[in-house]
Enzyme design. Sequence first.
Site, PDB file in Angstrom:
ATOM      1  CB  SER A 121       1.152  49.402   3.329  1.00  0.00           C
ATOM      2  OG  SER A 121       1.731  49.044   4.526  1.00  0.00           O
TER       3      SER A 121
ATOM      4  CG  HIS B  45       4.988  46.936   0.842  1.00  0.00           C
ATOM      5  ND1 HIS B  45       3.832  46.455   0.266  1.00  0.00           N
ATOM      6  CD2 HIS B  45       4.724  47.002   2.174  1.00  0.00           C
ATOM      7  CE1 HIS B  45       2.933  46.245   1.197  1.00  0.00           C
ATOM      8  NE2 HIS B  45       3.448  46.568   2.357  1.00  0.00           N
TER       9      HIS B  45
ATOM     10  CD  GLU C 121       3.707  45.236  -3.514  1.00  0.00           C
ATOM     11  OE1 GLU C 121       2.860  45.110  -4.396  1.00  0.00           O
ATOM     12  OE2 GLU C 121       3.468  45.828  -2.438  1.00  0.00           O
TER      13      GLU C 121
ATOM     14  CG  ASN D 181      -1.382  46.144   0.861  1.00  0.00           C
ATOM     15  OD1 ASN D 181      -1.646  45.014   1.265  1.00  0.00           O
ATOM     16  ND2 ASN D 181      -0.497  46.922   1.440  1.00  0.00           N
TER      17      ASN D 181
HETATM   18  N1  CAA Z   1       9.177  34.310  12.041  1.00  0.00           N
HETATM   19  C1  CAA Z   1       9.853  33.291  11.482  1.00  0.00           C
HETATM   20  N2  CAA Z   1       9.248  32.181  11.029  1.00  0.00           N
HETATM   21  C2  CAA Z   1       7.927  32.076  11.192  1.00  0.00           C
HETATM   22  C3  CAA Z   1       7.152  33.097  11.777  1.00  0.00           C
HETATM   23  C4  CAA Z   1       7.839  34.266  12.214  1.00  0.00           C
HETATM   24  N3  CAA Z   1       7.207  35.312  12.782  1.00  0.00           N
HETATM   25  N4  CAA Z   1       5.858  32.718  11.781  1.00  0.00           N
HETATM   26  C5  CAA Z   1       5.825  31.505  11.202  1.00  0.00           C
HETATM   27  N5  CAA Z   1       7.063  31.117  10.842  1.00  0.00           N
HETATM   28  C6  CAA Z   1       7.453  29.903  10.122  1.00  0.00           C
HETATM   29  C7  CAA Z   1       7.416  28.687  11.013  1.00  0.00           C
HETATM   30  O1  CAA Z   1       8.684  28.476  11.597  1.00  0.00           O
HETATM   31  C8  CAA Z   1       7.065  27.575  10.036  1.00  0.00           C
HETATM   32  O2  CAA Z   1       8.189  27.134   9.317  1.00  0.00           O
HETATM   33  P1  CAA Z   1       8.299  25.594   8.818  1.00  0.00           P
HETATM   34  O3  CAA Z   1       7.079  25.302   8.018  1.00  0.00           O
HETATM   35  O4  CAA Z   1       9.561  25.591   7.998  1.00  0.00           O
HETATM   36  O5  CAA Z   1       8.396  24.811  10.068  1.00  0.00           O
HETATM   37  C9  CAA Z   1       6.175  28.274   9.025  1.00  0.00           C
HETATM   38  O6  CAA Z   1       6.480  29.667   9.113  1.00  0.00           O
HETATM   39  C10 CAA Z   1       4.734  28.017   9.334  1.00  0.00           C
HETATM   40  O7  CAA Z   1       4.472  28.486  10.651  1.00  0.00           O
HETATM   41  P2  CAA Z   1       3.443  27.826  11.668  1.00  0.00           P
HETATM   42  O8  CAA Z   1       3.443  26.325  11.477  1.00  0.00           O
HETATM   43  O9  CAA Z   1       3.695  28.342  13.034  1.00  0.00           O
HETATM   44  O10 CAA Z   1       2.071  28.471  11.299  1.00  0.00           O
HETATM   45  P3  CAA Z   1       1.303  28.438   9.971  1.00  0.00           P
HETATM   46  O11 CAA Z   1       1.587  27.219   9.159  1.00  0.00           O
HETATM   47  O12 CAA Z   1      -0.084  28.721  10.399  1.00  0.00           O
HETATM   48  O13 CAA Z   1       1.894  29.702   9.185  1.00  0.00           O
HETATM   49  C11 CAA Z   1       2.000  31.952   8.555  1.00  0.00           C
HETATM   50  C12 CAA Z   1       1.851  30.980   9.701  1.00  0.00           C
HETATM   51  C13 CAA Z   1       3.433  31.887   8.041  1.00  0.00           C
HETATM   52  C14 CAA Z   1       1.729  33.325   9.125  1.00  0.00           C
HETATM   53  C15 CAA Z   1       1.028  31.560   7.389  1.00  0.00           C
HETATM   54  O14 CAA Z   1      -0.245  31.368   7.933  1.00  0.00           O
HETATM   55  C16 CAA Z   1       0.955  32.580   6.295  1.00  0.00           C
HETATM   56  O15 CAA Z   1       1.826  32.665   5.432  1.00  0.00           O
HETATM   57  N6  CAA Z   1      -0.150  33.393   6.316  1.00  0.00           N
HETATM   58  C17 CAA Z   1      -0.379  34.433   5.315  1.00  0.00           C
HETATM   59  C18 CAA Z   1       0.381  35.652   5.699  1.00  0.00           C
HETATM   60  C19 CAA Z   1       0.212  36.750   4.701  1.00  0.00           C
HETATM   61  O16 CAA Z   1      -0.620  36.746   3.816  1.00  0.00           O
HETATM   62  N7  CAA Z   1       1.044  37.788   4.856  1.00  0.00           N
HETATM   63  C20 CAA Z   1       0.957  38.968   4.056  1.00  0.00           C
HETATM   64  C21 CAA Z   1       0.158  39.999   4.789  1.00  0.00           C
HETATM   65  S1  CAA Z   1      -0.023  41.469   3.846  1.00  0.00           S
HETATM   66  C22 CAA Z   1       1.309  42.386   4.296  1.00  0.00           C
HETATM   67  O17 CAA Z   1       2.111  42.052   5.115  1.00  0.00           O
HETATM   68  C23 CAA Z   1       1.468  43.671   3.574  1.00  0.00           C
HETATM   69  C24 CAA Z   1       0.723  44.811   4.074  1.00  0.00           C
HETATM   70  O18 CAA Z   1       1.096  45.938   3.711  1.00  0.00           O
HETATM   71  C25 CAA Z   1      -0.452  44.695   4.915  1.00  0.00           C
END
Ligand code: CAA
Length: 286
Positions: free
Chosen positions: A121, A142, A154, A192
Amino acid sequence: MDSVTRLGVVGCGLMGSGIAEVAAREGIDVRVAEATPDAAEAGRRRVTDSLDRGVKRGKLTEEQREQALARLSFTHYLGDLADRQFVVEAVAENRDIKIEVIRALDKAVEDPGAILATNTSSIPIVDLAVATERPGQVIGMHFFNPVPVQRLVEIIPALTTGDDTVRRTRGFAEQLGKQAVQAPDRAGFVVNALLIPYLLSAVRMVESGGARPEDIDRGMELGCAHPMGPLRLLDLIGLETAQAIAESMHEEFKEPLYAPPALLRRMVAAGHLGRKSGRGFYIYDS
Ligand code: CAA
């Protein structure tokens, strides 16, 4: 002809397991390497559980799950990645560990044209590239968490990365169904660099008694239509990972806004790492 048919993934934690799952679902033969037999077994369980959840939610059929599992193999010996065309390392966000892993991979992977990508990251890609005998074929790739859901990758070429490596890595991202943006080899890349100061500001708001985590999160979810607020997101990313990214960015730019707040450090020291440890800014059942 450039498409990847034999992928290696090193590290099968949150990110590595997601990358392995997505690739296997896209029809690629995936070999996952972990440090120990126990870690390899835990990685297999993580991917299997996620595929099981996918079946339960109607995202894939039983048959697709079986096919994906048949394309996945797990090892604790890096030498088993010898025949891979493309390897993504996704081990802990620690500079020394990543350098050690990329160096070992460089020796293990036989095809000198194979690409070694790092899911770091925030660690400079060039530092990893020059640790190998193939700096032209080392690149940053990434992914975002959860990998099966987030569509972005990325792509970060180092100063040493060849144009052909960039082109093939873009092609591989497309093969995985992801969309790529190219980012500069500076700590934090694009996403990030914007996200981490925002997350740290939320921690400082809690630390100073400015607002409760629930209110901060609800504010950003309902007021700005973010899928989750900053503290829930920190719990998802893992507090120790966020701290490591912030430290790398702070080391590079010396900007106070990148410095991990004391509360974050204390929570990491206490083992309150977020979802993975069952406790972060919130408490999780299992
Ligand atoms: N694997 C597969 N599918 C998943 C999953 C997983 N681990 N988690 C959630 N899903 C899918 C679900 O199946 C669902 O699909 P449908 O809408 O088609 O049914 C969808 O994602 C939504 O899931 P939920 O209803 O269970 O939960 P939610 O609506 O609260 O979503 C979330 C959960 C997808 C995590 C959403 O909240 C989200 O996108 N959050 C933001 C995440 C984010 O910003 N990520 C980037 C982080 S930064 C990073 O990663 C980089 C770094 O270097 C730090």
